[in-house]
Each structure stands twice: as C-alpha cells, then as structure tokens.
Design a protein around this motif. Structure first.
Motif, PDB file in Angstrom:
ATOM      1  N   ILE A 108       0.844  -1.536  -0.026  1.00  0.00           N
ATOM      2  CA  ILE A 108       0.185  -0.525  -0.317  1.00  0.00           C
ATOM      3  C   ILE A 108       1.351   1.506  -0.051  1.00  0.00           C
ATOM      4  N   GLY A 109       0.406   2.199  -0.302  1.00  0.00           N
ATOM      5  CA  GLY A 109       1.245   3.618  -0.770  1.00  0.00           C
ATOM      6  C   GLY A 109      -0.261   4.924  -1.384  1.00  0.00           C
ATOM      7  N   GLU A 110       0.410   5.654  -0.184  1.00  0.00           N
ATOM      8  CA  GLU A 110      -0.318   6.898   0.297  1.00  0.00           C
ATOM      9  C   GLU A 110       0.333   8.209   0.239  1.00  0.00           C
ATOM     10  N   ILE A 111       0.014   9.005  -0.345  1.00  0.00           N
ATOM     11  CA  ILE A 111       0.783  10.492  -0.771  1.00  0.00           C
ATOM     12  C   ILE A 111      -0.865  10.835  -0.617  1.00  0.00           C
ATOM     13  N   ILE A 112      -0.178  12.523  -0.117  1.00  0.00           N
ATOM     14  CA  ILE A 112      -1.006  13.653   0.316  1.00  0.00           C
ATOM     15  C   ILE A 112       0.002  15.167  -0.146  1.00  0.00           C
ATOM     16  N   VAL A 113       0.303  15.760  -1.794  1.00  0.00           N
ATOM     17  CA  VAL A 113       0.322  17.171  -2.192  1.00  0.00           C
ATOM     18  C   VAL A 113      -0.104  17.748  -1.337  1.00  0.00           C
ATOM     19  N   PRO A 114       0.163  18.903  -0.363  1.00  0.00           N
ATOM     20  CA  PRO A 114      -0.457  20.541  -0.441  1.00  0.00           C
ATOM     21  C   PRO A 114       0.190  21.393  -1.445  1.00  0.00           C
ATOM     22  N   LEU A 115      -0.350  22.324  -2.854  1.00  0.00           N
ATOM     23  CA  LEU A 115       0.534  22.270  -4.113  1.00  0.00           C
ATOM     24  C   LEU A 115       0.555  23.252  -3.234  1.00  0.00           C
ATOM     25  N   VAL A 116      -0.488  24.481  -3.406  1.00  0.00           N
ATOM     26  CA  VAL A 116      -0.567  25.503  -3.678  1.00  0.00           C
ATOM     27  C   VAL A 116      -1.482  26.404  -1.626  1.00  0.00           C
ATOM     28  N   GLN A 117      -1.215  26.766  -0.909  1.00  0.00           N
ATOM     29  CA  GLN A 117      -1.672  27.674  -0.016  1.00  0.00           C
ATOM     30  C   GLN A 117      -1.604  29.064   0.525  1.00  0.00           C
ATOM     31  N   ASN A 118      -2.599  29.761   0.172  1.00  0.00           N
ATOM     32  CA  ASN A 118      -2.039  31.427   0.921  1.00  0.00           C
ATOM     33  C   ASN A 118      -1.868  32.337  -0.087  1.00  0.00           C
ATOM     34  N   ARG A 119      -2.556  31.827  -1.254  1.00  0.00           N
ATOM     35  CA  ARG A 119      -2.584  33.009  -2.853  1.00  0.00           C
ATOM     36  C   ARG A 119      -3.172  33.449  -3.154  1.00  0.00           C
ATOM     37  N   PRO A 120      -3.456  34.526  -3.693  1.00  0.00           N
ATOM     38  CA  PRO A 120      -4.576  35.049  -4.882  1.00  0.00           C
ATOM     39  C   PRO A 120      -5.290  33.839  -5.048  1.00  0.00           C
ATOM     40  N   PHE A 121      -6.409  33.453  -4.708  1.00  0.00           N
ATOM     41  CA  PHE A 121      -7.737  32.837  -5.627  1.00  0.00           C
ATOM     42  C   PHE A 121      -7.402  31.034  -5.049  1.00  0.00           C
ATOM     43  N   PHE A 122      -5.630  30.352  -4.512  1.00  0.00           N
ATOM     44  CA  PHE A 122      -5.528  29.531  -4.135  1.00  0.00           C
ATOM     45  C   PHE A 122      -5.291  29.447  -2.884  1.00  0.00           C
ATOM     46  N   GLN A 123      -6.485  29.842  -2.066  1.00  0.00           N
ATOM     47  CA  GLN A 123      -6.388  29.651  -0.375  1.00  0.00           C
ATOM     48  C   GLN A 123      -5.780  28.081  -0.413  1.00  0.00           C
ATOM     49  N   ASP A 124      -6.390  27.562  -1.041  1.00  0.00           N
ATOM     50  CA  ASP A 124      -5.646  25.928  -1.367  1.00  0.00           C
ATOM     51  C   ASP A 124      -6.004  25.278  -1.761  1.00  0.00           C
ATOM     52  N   LEU A 125      -4.935  24.780  -2.358  1.00  0.00           N
ATOM     53  CA  LEU A 125      -4.528  23.460  -3.474  1.00  0.00           C
ATOM     54  C   LEU A 125      -4.323  22.637  -3.347  1.00  0.00           C
ATOM     55  N   THR A 126      -4.880  20.816  -3.174  1.00  0.00           N
ATOM     56  CA  THR A 126      -4.138  20.372  -2.784  1.00  0.00           C
ATOM     57  C   THR A 126      -4.210  18.982  -3.610  1.00  0.00           C
ATOM     58  N   LYS A 176      -5.957   5.558  -6.481  1.00  0.00           N
ATOM     59  CA  LYS A 176      -6.923   6.920  -6.493  1.00  0.00           C
ATOM     60  C   LYS A 176      -6.965   7.991  -6.558  1.00  0.00           C
ATOM     61  N   ALA A 177      -7.105   8.706  -7.224  1.00  0.00           N
ATOM     62  CA  ALA A 177      -6.271  10.486  -7.177  1.00  0.00           C
ATOM     63  C   ALA A 177      -7.348  11.361  -7.157  1.00  0.00           C
ATOM     64  N   ALA A 178      -7.153  12.177  -6.405  1.00  0.00           N
ATOM     65  CA  ALA A 178      -7.719  13.348  -6.271  1.00  0.00           C
ATOM     66  C   ALA A 178      -7.589  14.341  -5.842  1.00  0.00           C
ATOM     67  N   GLY A 179      -7.873  16.026  -5.563  1.00  0.00           N
ATOM     68  CA  GLY A 179      -7.840  16.897  -5.335  1.00  0.00           C
ATOM     69  C   GLY A 179      -8.889  17.629  -4.705  1.00  0.00           C
ATOM     70  N   SER A 180      -8.062  19.119  -4.120  1.00  0.00           N
ATOM     71  CA  SER A 180      -9.548  19.622  -4.188  1.00  0.00           C
ATOM     72  C   SER A 180      -8.821  21.366  -3.905  1.00  0.00           C
ATOM     73  N   TRP A 181      -9.159  21.845  -3.929  1.00  0.00           N
ATOM     74  CA  TRP A 181      -9.058  23.990  -4.393  1.00  0.00           C
ATOM     75  C   TRP A 181     -10.302  24.813  -3.667  1.00  0.00           C
ATOM     76  N   THR A 182      -9.599  25.467  -2.727  1.00  0.00           N
ATOM     77  CA  THR A 182     -10.081  26.801  -2.422  1.00  0.00           C
ATOM     78  C   THR A 182      -9.743  27.968  -2.877  1.00  0.00           C
ATOM     79  N   PRO A 183     -10.497  28.560  -3.744  1.00  0.00           N
ATOM     80  CA  PRO A 183     -10.270  29.592  -4.702  1.00  0.00           C
ATOM     81  C   PRO A 183      -9.973  31.120  -3.044  1.00  0.00           C
ATOM     82  N   VAL A 184     -11.070  31.127  -2.750  1.00  0.00           N
ATOM     83  CA  VAL A 184     -11.393  32.415  -1.053  1.00  0.00           C
ATOM     84  C   VAL A 184     -12.081  31.005  -0.127  1.00  0.00           C
ATOM     85  N   ASN A 185     -11.965  31.642   0.611  1.00  0.00           N
ATOM     86  CA  ASN A 185     -12.078  31.579   1.863  1.00  0.00           C
ATOM     87  C   ASN A 185     -13.654  30.807   1.951  1.00  0.00           C
TER      88      ASN A 185
END
Length: 903
Positions: free
Chosen positions: A472-490, A516-525
């Motif tokens: 088994i292997g898993e990974i979670i990568v926060p790519l961008v955080q606390n940037r304009p239009f990218f409060q979070d991109l994981t 599995k492959a997944a992602g979430s994007w928070t453009p604004v709070n």
C-alpha cells in the motif's frame, strides 16, 4: 511521542466505517461524547463536522493510512454523529443507517422471512456484499401472494392429477372440488415486523507507553446475540408422494378420481382398494402425485440464530522521527452463527405417513414411529395426534463459522518538506498487509439433504478460504496555500497491490491493482471545489467461490407456460406452436401442458451455486462537488456532490425475468408469449427445468431445477446521482438552533447480469422481484434542533419519494380487496404504485447535572401506514407481510425512552 490517535466509541467507528464505503474514500471520526444540551448535528459532511478537539482530545481519520488531523480529504463523506445516534435510539447500526438517503434498506430487524440472524446495509443499491466495514480504521469480520398472502400450499390438501391440473380436496375431505380453483392459505398473519433480538457486548482497550518512542496497544471485542424468527407453518410444497389406493383415508370419490386420471380401470381400482393388500402383493397399486398442504397442526416454523463473535488485536507503534511514525499490529477474529430450526415437517416422513392400509400402522420399511395421517381430511382431523406431529418434525441445526486473521505494518507521516507555494508538508503512508479469510457452513443431515419442508431448498456444506498479500502507498501534496485565488490546492493519490491465493485444486489466484487520484481547490475562503477518480476491485467471497450447486427459491410471478394463476383461475389460452414445444422441451408432459399454474406464491425454483473460476470485479468511480461555508453566514455549511460508479465484470446471476425473456422473448400487451421459431432447441430455453408431475417451475428440489441462474463475471452495475447536505447553527439568545439536512437524487441504478443478453435494467423509481425493493428517485432528511439550556427538542423529517411497479412485467392487483383479505377486505388498493411517504420523529433530550441524560421520543409521530403492495411486488427478503418493512415503517407510532449515566 507525537499526537496519539485512538478511538473512544466502537459503535461510532462502525457506523462511520460502513458509511465510508459509499464515498469510497476516507471518513473522519469525531469523539463520541454526548454533552447534554449540545445541539444535535445530525448527518453532516466531513467539512460540516465539528473538527475541534473533543473532551478526550482525539480526532481520527479512517479510510486512509495518513494520520494528520489538519487534513480534510477531497472525497465527500457522511458522518453520523453520536448525538444523532443518541436521539434516534436505534438498537442496531442497520436500523440507523437504512434511514439515510443514499442507502437502500436491506435485511434487518423488520425482515422475518429471510432474516438469517444478521443485518445488512446496501450502499447505493450496489449490494450489501459490496460494503467495506471498518473498526478503528481496520477491516472487520462479517458473518457473512395476492392481497391476503395466498399460497398454493393449501388447507385442505391439493394433489396433482394428470390432465386435470392440481385440484383441492373439498372441506369435508370426501372428494375433489370441481376444476382447479382452490382456497389459498394466507401466510401473512404469521409475519412479524419486529424480530426478537437479544445482545450482550463487551469491549476493552488499553495502551501503555513503553518509552517515549514505543507504545503497545490492544483491543478486544466480544459479542453474543440471539435473533428469533417465526414464519408460517411448514408442510408439503408440491412434494412428490406415492399414495396406496388402499390408503385408509381415501374415500371412494377421491380414489376413483386418482384412478381415472392415471388410466387405471374401474375394476383394477376397486381391487386395489382391498385393505389387506401390501406392497409387493398382487393387485397392490400406488399413484404418484404432488402434494401441496400446509401442516398448520404442527405450528409455525421457528429459527433461533445465536451468533458469537470475538476479535482481538495487539499492536506496537512509535516514532521514527518527530514527523514520521511506525505502526505494526496483528489481529484475529471469529464469528459463529448457530441456527436451530424447529417446526419443519420432514419430507420423507410426510411420504411415509401416506404408506398405510389401516389407520394405526404404516407399512413395513417405513421409519420407526411412523403414524398414518389423513392428508385428505379437513384441518385438525383426528389423525393429527401428538404422536403424529412428533413423528413429522425434528429439530435441525446449521452452523456457520467465519474467521479473519490479519497483520499490518505501516510507516506514515510527512517528509518535512513542502511545495514552494504551500505551508503544510507533503504527507505519505506506505505499508504491507496480510489477511487470511476462512468460512464454513456445516448442516446436519436433515438440512443438508433438503428434508425440511418449506425451507427453500437444502443447506449444503461449504468450506473454503483464501489468503491476501498487499502493498500500500498513499501521498497527499498541498501544492499552493494562502495565495490569491489559491487559498488551498491539494492533490492526493493512493495505490494498493493485492495478491490472492485460493484454497482449491491447482492453487488458483489472481493479482489486482487499485488506485485513486483526488484533489481539492479552495479559491477563496469558504468555497472548496473537490473531485476524485478511483479504480477499485472486489474479489469473490467464499460463498461465491465455494457454494455447491443447489436448488433453492427465487421470485417469479409470470411463467409463460402457465394457463392458470396460483388460485386456479384461467389466465390465458393453452400453449400452442413453438410455445408448447418449449414447455415440453423443458420437462412438461402432454398430460400437464394445458394445466400448468403460475409459480406458487410467486416463488419458483432456481438452481445455482459458486464458481471457482470467478475473477475480481472492477469499478471506476468519480465524484465532483463543492462545499460552501460563507463567512457572512457563520456556522453555515452547504455541500453538493455528483457521484458516478460503474462496475464491470460484476459477479452476478441473471434475474428470473432475464431467464424468462432469454428463452420466451417479451410478452405482448395481453401478457402472452410467442417464442421465436426454433427456441425449443436453444441453450437459453434449456436453462429452465420443469416439474415432471405438474409442468410448473415450482416443486420438489430433487426433480425440478427451475430457472438455472449461474454465477459469472458477465454482469455490469451502474449508479449515479447527487448528494447534498446542509448544516447550520444560530444563537437565538434564549436558545440555540441547529439544522442538519441531507438530500439524495438518484439519476440511475442499472443492472445487467450478462452483458448483451437480457435487459440493462433500470431500477430508479421502481420496485419488483428484479429490483428487490423500492428505489426512489428522491430522498431527504431534515433535523432542526432547539436547545434551551440543558434541554434539546429535535424533530426529524424523512421523505421517501414515490415509486411504481417495474414496467414490462404485467400489472399487480388493483381494485377492491376480497373477503379473503380478512381485516383489509373492502379496501380499494393499487399494488402498482407507492406514493411518497413522509415520517416525522419528535425527540427530547434532558441533561440532569453533568452525568445523567434522559432521552424520550415519539417515532412516526403521525402514525403513517405502510403501503400495501401484496406478496408478489418484490423479492421475498424485502417484500413481506404485503409491504416493504425495511423501507417503510410497518409498526406505526411508538414511544422510546432511554437514560444514560456517565461515570
């Protein structure tokens, strides 16, 4: 050590684990402590759950090996909070979960005929065998009609007569009634809607820090529960029997009819009536017939299921670095289910009780204690003595045992590095796991030989197992955080490689890979956009692999060869042409072809079993949705997610209607069939075997295979829809108001047992023996709760959308119920439609001091009645007592009360 992750409430873990499979991702568990006066959160999404530290300071994320309380996964998850469990006062997980939108009710406490002492939940209507249940994040062991409920096993008896169909003896027991009409036996009064249930549970957990870097932990569970079921009396269900023509209870009228139908001359018939004749002497004659008669004198059929379960785990965990942990554990669990079966007459003894030439003793060679019984006379005639009843039935047992041994080692944490544009580090988990499954079913000679009258077939012995090795292997990568239009991109991903080895000749096995492959994007709070895509597999279980070929019962209410319904009234012309040729090729005879009746009580024989050649089924699923938590409306959370699940190479068997249409084609508007030329010689028509005595697809399992429905990897399943949730809380000053709502819209729910053969059946909005139970398009639940100091007043509104009988299967009963319907006689009904149902529950919880809580409630406040659909509207396990008791409330208004003391 780093933060310790642990669970405080076993039942909450189980609930969350079970619901987790619906989203095929992770589930966040919140602490189980119920604080008096705290608003009830109801059913929430992961984001809507209270993720603050609880009174024990524990937060656990299950369904993923990455343990990080700061992570919010990209896949929607429903969480049933402890407050919701407390308010509903459900005694079992199934009783709570079956009322959630998106879950199709399965076998549970409301099911009596078909209840095997265990409850199940069917997520997304994909089958209860496609659920994954976790305890503390680890795989858990499983134990794996007409308006009045008419039955062709009547009282008085019915006998098959060549060229005359199946005829009933008159009330006096002196002769046969004219024609094939008969009074059906009403089995529904014996059904109950609350199966008796008793349970004892023990749970213990402990952990000890050996050092700052090593901790030992352990957990043990023990449970014993007893479930009792009661169903209508046993009897002879179209049982082939031999009747001596000098049976002491045969009247001249009955004997002469038997002789005429079997081509025996009047002189030979009269000579055979001599009471001095015995088998082997000149002039002795017997006739063969199928006997259909309920043994009401014996009483109901009763089964008591006692399940004993234990599971023990021992593990060690610790820290490799300040951000990386290790964990290794082993566990072993067993579940044993003992079924004690009472009240069933034995087929061989029914046959023996007919072999007599006097009213006191049976012929030589019959079993010891044999008592002649008057099967021709009225109910409770003088021959039904205590000795006769004791001779007919014996107690039988079936023991089912399953085991699961597993070991797992994992390393998880974070790398201590992050993306250049993010603050949180990259998290990971790697590990290996071993699991050993085994299961067996051991039946005594009565159950395994099919001796029990009305048991639905034999219970053959089963024994099998397999091993699984996984990486088994898993990974979670926060790519961008606390940037304009990218409060979070994981983004996140996971992969699991599995190798299966089956305990069978030649050591068959297979390897699978899931990911599995997944992602979430928070453009604004306050706004999150999320999605995932996954490929999963399900390996065949032990029953699907190792069950012997066996004949049991299935549901079928329309046999194309039948010319009479199951109460003896003509429904269509006699078969001719290719239709007659097909019926004859399947086992009907020229003497029976014009008098075949519809399957008794809508139930036909079916033959099938396991298949060691099965491979894993595969699925692809994806979700896409948004979560809205606006800052301008504090404590409001709204989520909307679309889901799509497709399963190919599905392990399935054809439905009864697949077998019928594959041979006979589709019926015309009048319900009549015209098979294609040459159909009698096709493989599809050879998959139906008929009763040699009656020509029907019901009867003795030894001679009537019925519909041959094999298990294969040729099926597909597909479902899609939208889930929406809303959670809100507001302080009114004098009180606190909370609101939790959940809605599910089902776009499609399709099933095809063999791709390219038969119908790709759509079940949304329908119910039938093929679909099993109602699958409404719309379902929702809403719970507002008002809290004043230490008092919660909460209302739950559940809505189940309307459904109707599956098109293309003909029509069920519509009109005025006859006198035979008993207390329902005279009611206007339409079994082809079920209107929307709305249920209201009212609950109040009162906190007294810090340690005592009282909960009282009224369930089904407005006493909404269940819909009437008759006994042929769905499959037997769900269509019981003229309704669907797992889907709809069959009990009515009731009151619940509980007290909880915390020490």
């Amino acid at each position: 050590m780093r933060t310790t992750f642990r669970s405080r409430l076993l039942t909450t873990t189980l609930f969350v684990g079970a619901v987790m499979a619906a989203g095929a991702a992770s589930a966040q568990q919140v602490d189980s402590t119920v604080t008096p006066g705290a608003p009830a959160p109801g059913v929430v999404t992961q984001e809507g759950a209270d993720t603050s530290e609880t009174s024990t300071g524990d937060i656990v994320v299950t369904g993923t090996l990455i343990k990080n309380p700061n992570l919010v996964q990209a896949t929607p998850v429903k969480v049933v909070g402890a407050d919701e469990i407390d308010l509903r006062q459900a005694n079992t997980a199934e009783g709570l979960l079956r009322e959630l939108p998106g879950i199709t009710p399965s076998i549970g406490s409301a099911v009596n005929n078909g209840n095997g002492g265990a409850s199940f939940v069917n997520l997304r209507n994909l089958g209860s065998n496609r659920n994954v249940v976790l305890l503390d994040g680890v795989l858990a062991l499983s134990s794996s009609n007409g308006a009045a409920g008419g039955s062709g096993t009547a009282v008085p008896s019915r006998f098959s007569l060549p060229g005359q169909g199946t005829r009933q003896v008159n009330a006096a027991g002196t002769d046969f009634r004219p024609g094939t009409a008969f009074t059906a036996f009403n089995f529904n009064p014996y059904n109950v809607y609350q199966t008796p249930f008793q349970r004892f549970n023990m749970y213990g957990a402990a952990n000890y820090e050996v050092s700052d870097a090593v901790e030992v932990y352990t957990r043990g569970i023990f449970s014993k529960n007893t479930v009792s079921t009661i169903i209508a009396p046993s009897g002879a269900f179209a049982l082939p029997v031999q009747i001596p023509l000098n049976n002491p209870f045969l009247t001249d009228g009955l004997r002469n009819t038997f002789c005429t139908a079997n081509g025996i001359s009047a002189a030979a018939c009269a000579a055979a009536a001599n009471p001095a004749l015995t088998p082997g002497t000149p002039g002795y004659r017997e006739v063969t017939t199928a006997l259909s008669r309920r043994s009401t004198e014996v009483g109901p059929r009763i089964s008591e299921y006692t399940t004993t379960f234990f599971d023990y785990r021992l593990g060690f965990r610790g820290a490799i670095t300040s951000t990386i942990d290790w964990d290794i554990f082993g566990s072993y669990g067993e579940s044993e289910n003992l079924q004690e079966i009472q009240g069933y007459t034995l087929n061989s003894r029914v046959r023996a009780s007919l072999l007599a030439n006097n009213p006191t003793t049976c012929f030589s060679g019959t079993p010891a204690g044999c008592v002649p019984i008057n099967w021709f006379g009225p109910e409770n005639n003088a021959t039904w003595t205590s000795d006769a009843i004791n001779f007919l039935n014996e107690t039988s047992t079936v023991r089912t045992r399953t085991t699961l041994a597993q070991a797992r080692a994992t390393v998880s944490g974070d790398f201590g590095v992050s993306s250049p544009l993010s603050e949180n580090p990259i998290s990971f988990a790697v590990g290996g796991e071993y699991r050993r499954y085994s299961a067996s079913q051991i039946s005594d000679t009565l159950a395994s030989a099919g001796e029990l009258g009305g048991a639905g077939g034999a219970n053959p012995n089963i024994d099998g197992g397999y091993d699984v090795y996984e990486a088994i292997g898993e990974i979670i990568v926060p790519l961008v955080q606390n940037r304009p239009f990218f409060q979070d991109l994981t983004v996140e991903g996971g992969i699991r490689y599995s190798s299966y080895s089956i305990d069978a000749a030649g050591d068959p096995g297979f390897n699978t890979t899931t990911w599995k492959a997944a992602g979430s994007w928070t453009p604004v709070n306050g706004l999150k956009i999320r999605g995932n895509y996954a490929r999963a597999v399900r390996a065949p279980n032990i029953s699907e692999l190792f069950s012997p070929i066996n004949t049991v019962l299935t549901n079928l209410n329309n046999d194309p060869c039948a010319t009479f319904n199951d109460v003896g009234a003509r429904i269509r012309p006699n078969p001719t042409g290719e239709l007659a040729a097909v019926c004859l090729a399947q086992g009907a005879t020229p003497a029976t072809i014009n008098s075949i009746a519809q399957p008794t009580s809508g139930q036909a024989n079916t033959t099938g079993g396991g298949n060691l050649a099965l491979n894993p089924e595969t699925s692809t699923s994806w979700t896409a949705g948004v979560v809205f938590q606006p800052s301008f409306i504090p404590r409001l959370s709204i989520s909307v997610d679309y889901y799509s699940i497709k399963i190919k190479d599905a392990i399935t068997s054809p439905t009864p209607d697949d077998a019928i249409s594959g041979c006979f084609g589709e019926p015309d508007a009048a319900g009549n069939y015209s098979p294609a030329p040459g159909a009698a010689g096709t493989a599809a028509c050879a998959l139906i075997g008929r009763n040699p005595l009656t020509g029907s697809v019901s009867g003795d399992y030894a001679t009537t295979p019925g519909l041959i429905l094999g298990t294969s990897n040729l099926g597909t399943l597909e479902t899609s829809g939208i889930d929406a949730t809303l959670n809100y809380a507001h302080d009114l000053g004098f009180a606190k108001l909370s609101l939790a709502g959940q809605l599910t819209w089902v776009e499609k729910s399709r099933f095809q047992a063999v791709v390219g053969v038969g119908e790709n059946r759509e079940c949304v909005g329908y119910y039938s023996a093929n679909c099993g139970q109602p699958i409404p398009e719309w379902q929702w639940s809403v719970r507002p709760t008002l809290t004043v100091e230490n008092v919660d007043i909460s209302v739950l509104w559940r809505h189940i959308g309307s459904t109707r009988y599956e098109p293309g299967l003909g029509d069920l009963f519509e009109g005025t119920l006859p006198a035979s319907a008993g207390g329902l006689a005279g009611r206007e009904v339409n079994f082809n439609r079920i209107g929307a149902k709305d249920y209201i529950d009212l609950n109040t919880r009162i906190g007294v001091g810090e340690n005592l809580t009282f909960t009282i409630g009224i369930q089904n406040l407005f006493d909404i009645e269940p819909p009437l659909v008759g006994g042929e509207a769905g499959s037997t396990s769900f269509n019981s007592g003229n309704t669907f008791p797992s889907t709809y409330d069959a009990i009515g208004r009731r009151y619940v009360m509980a007290a909880k003391i915390r020490f």
